[in-house]
Design a protein around this motif. Structure first.
Motif, PDB file in Angstrom:
ATOM      1  N   HIS A   7      22.004  39.980  33.756  1.00 38.92           N
ATOM      2  CA  HIS A   7      21.606  40.882  32.757  1.00 38.92           C
ATOM      3  C   HIS A   7      22.765  39.852  31.931  1.00 38.92           C
ATOM      4  O   HIS A   7      22.912  40.278  30.750  1.00 38.92           O
ATOM      5  CB  HIS A   7      22.090  42.053  33.131  1.00 38.92           C
ATOM      6  N   ALA A   8      23.356  38.828  32.108  1.00 32.56           N
ATOM      7  CA  ALA A   8      24.425  38.248  31.471  1.00 32.56           C
ATOM      8  C   ALA A   8      25.383  39.342  30.305  1.00 32.56           C
ATOM      9  O   ALA A   8      25.927  39.298  29.145  1.00 32.56           O
ATOM     10  CB  ALA A   8      23.211  37.874  29.471  1.00 32.56           C
ATOM     11  N   VAL A   9      26.475  39.482  31.890  1.00 36.75           N
ATOM     12  CA  VAL A   9      27.131  40.575  31.600  1.00 36.75           C
ATOM     13  C   VAL A   9      28.213  40.168  31.714  1.00 36.75           C
ATOM     14  O   VAL A   9      28.418  39.100  32.310  1.00 36.75           O
ATOM     15  CB  VAL A   9      27.291  41.624  32.546  1.00 36.75           C
ATOM     16  N   THR A  10      29.710  39.751  30.653  1.00 31.41           N
ATOM     17  CA  THR A  10      30.874  39.358  30.696  1.00 31.41           C
ATOM     18  C   THR A  10      31.753  40.500  31.406  1.00 31.41           C
ATOM     19  O   THR A  10      31.322  41.484  32.065  1.00 31.41           O
ATOM     20  CB  THR A  10      31.101  38.721  29.301  1.00 31.41           C
ATOM     21  N   GLU A  11      33.032  40.036  32.032  1.00 28.88           N
ATOM     22  CA  GLU A  11      34.247  40.343  32.385  1.00 28.88           C
ATOM     23  C   GLU A  11      34.542  41.361  31.216  1.00 28.88           C
ATOM     24  O   GLU A  11      35.226  42.428  30.783  1.00 28.88           O
ATOM     25  CB  GLU A  11      35.067  39.700  32.825  1.00 28.88           C
ATOM     26  N   ALA A  22      34.221  54.639  33.018  1.00 34.76           N
ATOM     27  CA  ALA A  22      33.832  53.842  34.344  1.00 34.76           C
ATOM     28  C   ALA A  22      34.703  53.365  35.353  1.00 34.76           C
ATOM     29  O   ALA A  22      35.256  52.959  34.951  1.00 34.76           O
ATOM     30  CB  ALA A  22      32.201  53.055  33.774  1.00 34.76           C
ATOM     31  N   ASP A  23      34.248  54.689  36.315  1.00 29.35           N
ATOM     32  CA  ASP A  23      35.345  54.421  37.544  1.00 29.35           C
ATOM     33  C   ASP A  23      34.188  53.548  38.360  1.00 29.35           C
ATOM     34  O   ASP A  23      34.813  54.007  39.833  1.00 29.35           O
ATOM     35  CB  ASP A  23      36.115  55.100  37.241  1.00 29.35           C
ATOM     36  N   THR A  24      33.133  53.663  38.645  1.00 33.09           N
ATOM     37  CA  THR A  24      32.531  53.064  40.230  1.00 33.09           C
ATOM     38  C   THR A  24      31.389  52.147  39.141  1.00 33.09           C
ATOM     39  O   THR A  24      31.273  52.327  38.662  1.00 33.09           O
ATOM     40  CB  THR A  24      31.711  54.126  40.152  1.00 33.09           C
ATOM     41  N   PRO A  25      31.049  51.223  40.304  1.00 37.65           N
ATOM     42  CA  PRO A  25      29.580  50.037  40.213  1.00 37.65           C
ATOM     43  C   PRO A  25      28.672  50.406  39.294  1.00 37.65           C
ATOM     44  O   PRO A  25      28.311  50.541  38.497  1.00 37.65           O
ATOM     45  CB  PRO A  25      29.306  49.625  41.888  1.00 37.65           C
ATOM     46  N   ARG A  26      28.268  51.813  39.812  1.00 41.87           N
ATOM     47  CA  ARG A  26      26.992  52.606  39.382  1.00 41.87           C
ATOM     48  C   ARG A  26      27.638  52.824  38.150  1.00 41.87           C
ATOM     49  O   ARG A  26      26.826  52.809  36.737  1.00 41.87           O
ATOM     50  CB  ARG A  26      26.881  53.666  39.991  1.00 41.87           C
ATOM     51  N   GLN A  27      28.614  53.353  37.543  1.00 41.48           N
ATOM     52  CA  GLN A  27      29.011  54.136  36.118  1.00 41.48           C
ATOM     53  C   GLN A  27      28.945  52.480  35.299  1.00 41.48           C
ATOM     54  O   GLN A  27      28.065  52.603  34.124  1.00 41.48           O
ATOM     55  CB  GLN A  27      30.299  54.739  36.066  1.00 41.48           C
ATOM     56  N   ILE A  28      29.301  51.922  36.086  1.00 38.52           N
ATOM     57  CA  ILE A  28      28.919  50.160  34.507  1.00 38.52           C
ATOM     58  C   ILE A  28      27.846  50.164  34.673  1.00 38.52           C
ATOM     59  O   ILE A  28      27.637  49.325  33.936  1.00 38.52           O
ATOM     60  CB  ILE A  28      29.953  49.270  35.886  1.00 38.52           C
ATOM     61  N   GLN A  46      33.426  45.640  41.334  1.00 34.92           N
ATOM     62  CA  GLN A  46      34.424  46.497  42.214  1.00 34.92           C
ATOM     63  C   GLN A  46      35.809  45.632  42.516  1.00 34.92           C
ATOM     64  O   GLN A  46      36.694  46.465  42.131  1.00 34.92           O
ATOM     65  CB  GLN A  46      33.942  46.226  44.189  1.00 34.92           C
ATOM     66  N   ALA A  47      36.297  44.750  41.968  1.00 36.59           N
ATOM     67  CA  ALA A  47      37.281  44.074  41.940  1.00 36.59           C
ATOM     68  C   ALA A  47      37.932  43.950  40.860  1.00 36.59           C
ATOM     69  O   ALA A  47      39.271  44.605  40.620  1.00 36.59           O
ATOM     70  CB  ALA A  47      37.277  42.426  42.296  1.00 36.59           C
ATOM     71  N   LEU A  48      37.531  44.139  39.575  1.00 34.99           N
ATOM     72  CA  LEU A  48      37.899  44.305  38.298  1.00 34.99           C
ATOM     73  C   LEU A  48      38.132  45.922  38.346  1.00 34.99           C
ATOM     74  O   LEU A  48      39.108  46.023  37.380  1.00 34.99           O
ATOM     75  CB  LEU A  48      36.586  44.238  37.406  1.00 34.99           C
ATOM     76  N   LEU A  49      37.469  46.868  38.720  1.00 38.43           N
ATOM     77  CA  LEU A  49      37.806  48.358  38.698  1.00 38.43           C
ATOM     78  C   LEU A  49      38.713  48.885  39.796  1.00 38.43           C
ATOM     79  O   LEU A  49      39.797  49.256  38.799  1.00 38.43           O
ATOM     80  CB  LEU A  49      36.852  49.368  40.023  1.00 38.43           C
ATOM     81  N   PRO A  56      39.366  51.815  43.969  1.00 37.96           N
ATOM     82  CA  PRO A  56      39.182  50.387  44.909  1.00 37.96           C
ATOM     83  C   PRO A  56      37.588  50.177  45.008  1.00 37.96           C
ATOM     84  O   PRO A  56      36.820  51.336  45.652  1.00 37.96           O
ATOM     85  CB  PRO A  56      39.940  49.933  45.918  1.00 37.96           C
ATOM     86  N   CYS A  57      37.696  48.838  45.722  1.00 35.45           N
ATOM     87  CA  CYS A  57      36.271  48.515  46.610  1.00 35.45           C
ATOM     88  C   CYS A  57      36.484  49.506  48.081  1.00 35.45           C
ATOM     89  O   CYS A  57      37.657  49.733  48.458  1.00 35.45           O
ATOM     90  CB  CYS A  57      36.843  47.096  46.877  1.00 35.45           C
ATOM     91  N   PRO A  58      35.136  50.033  48.492  1.00 33.13           N
ATOM     92  CA  PRO A  58      34.988  50.618  49.839  1.00 33.13           C
ATOM     93  C   PRO A  58      35.521  49.945  51.080  1.00 33.13           C
ATOM     94  O   PRO A  58      36.525  50.239  51.719  1.00 33.13           O
ATOM     95  CB  PRO A  58      33.491  50.934  49.609  1.00 33.13           C
ATOM     96  N   THR A  59      35.976  48.383  50.634  1.00 31.19           N
ATOM     97  CA  THR A  59      36.718  47.370  52.040  1.00 31.19           C
ATOM     98  C   THR A  59      38.097  47.556  51.884  1.00 31.19           C
ATOM     99  O   THR A  59      38.388  47.835  53.406  1.00 31.19           O
ATOM    100  CB  THR A  59      36.078  46.385  52.293  1.00 31.19           C
ATOM    101  N   ALA A  60      38.464  47.952  50.994  1.00 29.51           N
ATOM    102  CA  ALA A  60      40.284  47.886  50.767  1.00 29.51           C
ATOM    103  C   ALA A  60      40.598  49.009  50.890  1.00 29.51           C
ATOM    104  O   ALA A  60      41.151  49.345  51.784  1.00 29.51           O
ATOM    105  CB  ALA A  60      40.325  47.256  49.248  1.00 29.51           C
ATOM    106  N   ARG A  61      39.896  50.255  50.673  1.00 31.70           N
ATOM    107  CA  ARG A  61      39.918  51.268  51.198  1.00 31.70           C
ATOM    108  C   ARG A  61      40.047  51.774  53.085  1.00 31.70           C
ATOM    109  O   ARG A  61      40.985  52.111  53.240  1.00 31.70           O
ATOM    110  CB  ARG A  61      39.197  52.750  50.406  1.00 31.70           C
TER     111      ARG A  61
END
Length: 95
Positions: A7-11, A22-28, A46-49, A56-61
């Motif tokens: 979708h050509a989305v930048t950082e 926005a605080d979740t990938p779904r909200q992004i 997730q890393a940017l969040l 944080p990423c669920p794996t990190a939690r």
């Protein structure tokens, strides 16, 4: 740099969405559709969040909950954990 090629989305776009609340990938994804097609960008989102103080990423939690250290954060006094010994392999008999 692009985060989502589908979708050509930048950082910068993702960071602006985070700054807007926005605080979740779904909200992004609701705002720019990043992460809604092939999904290869979700880990970067997730890393940017996590970098910007959001969820944080669920794996990190999970790693934090289990008390696992970050592989890159070993201290000088910590001893390396030895790798497990390989399992013995039975010899094959040829008839």
């Amino acid at each position: 740099m692009y985060v989502c090629m589908c979708h050509a989305v930048t950082e910068d776009q993702v960071k602006r969405a985070i700054d807007a609340g926005a605080d979740t990938p779904r909200q992004i994804a609701k705002g720019c559709k990043a992460g809604t097609d092939c999904g290869s960008c979700v880990r970067r989102i997730q890393a940017l969040l996590g970098e910007h103080g959001a969820r944080p990423c669920p794996t990190a939690r999970l790693a934090a909950k289990l008390g696992l250290s970050d592989p890159g954060a070993e201290s000088e006094d910590s001893e390396p954990v030895p790798a497990p010994a390989p399992a013995p392999v039975a010899a094959l008999r040829v008839a």
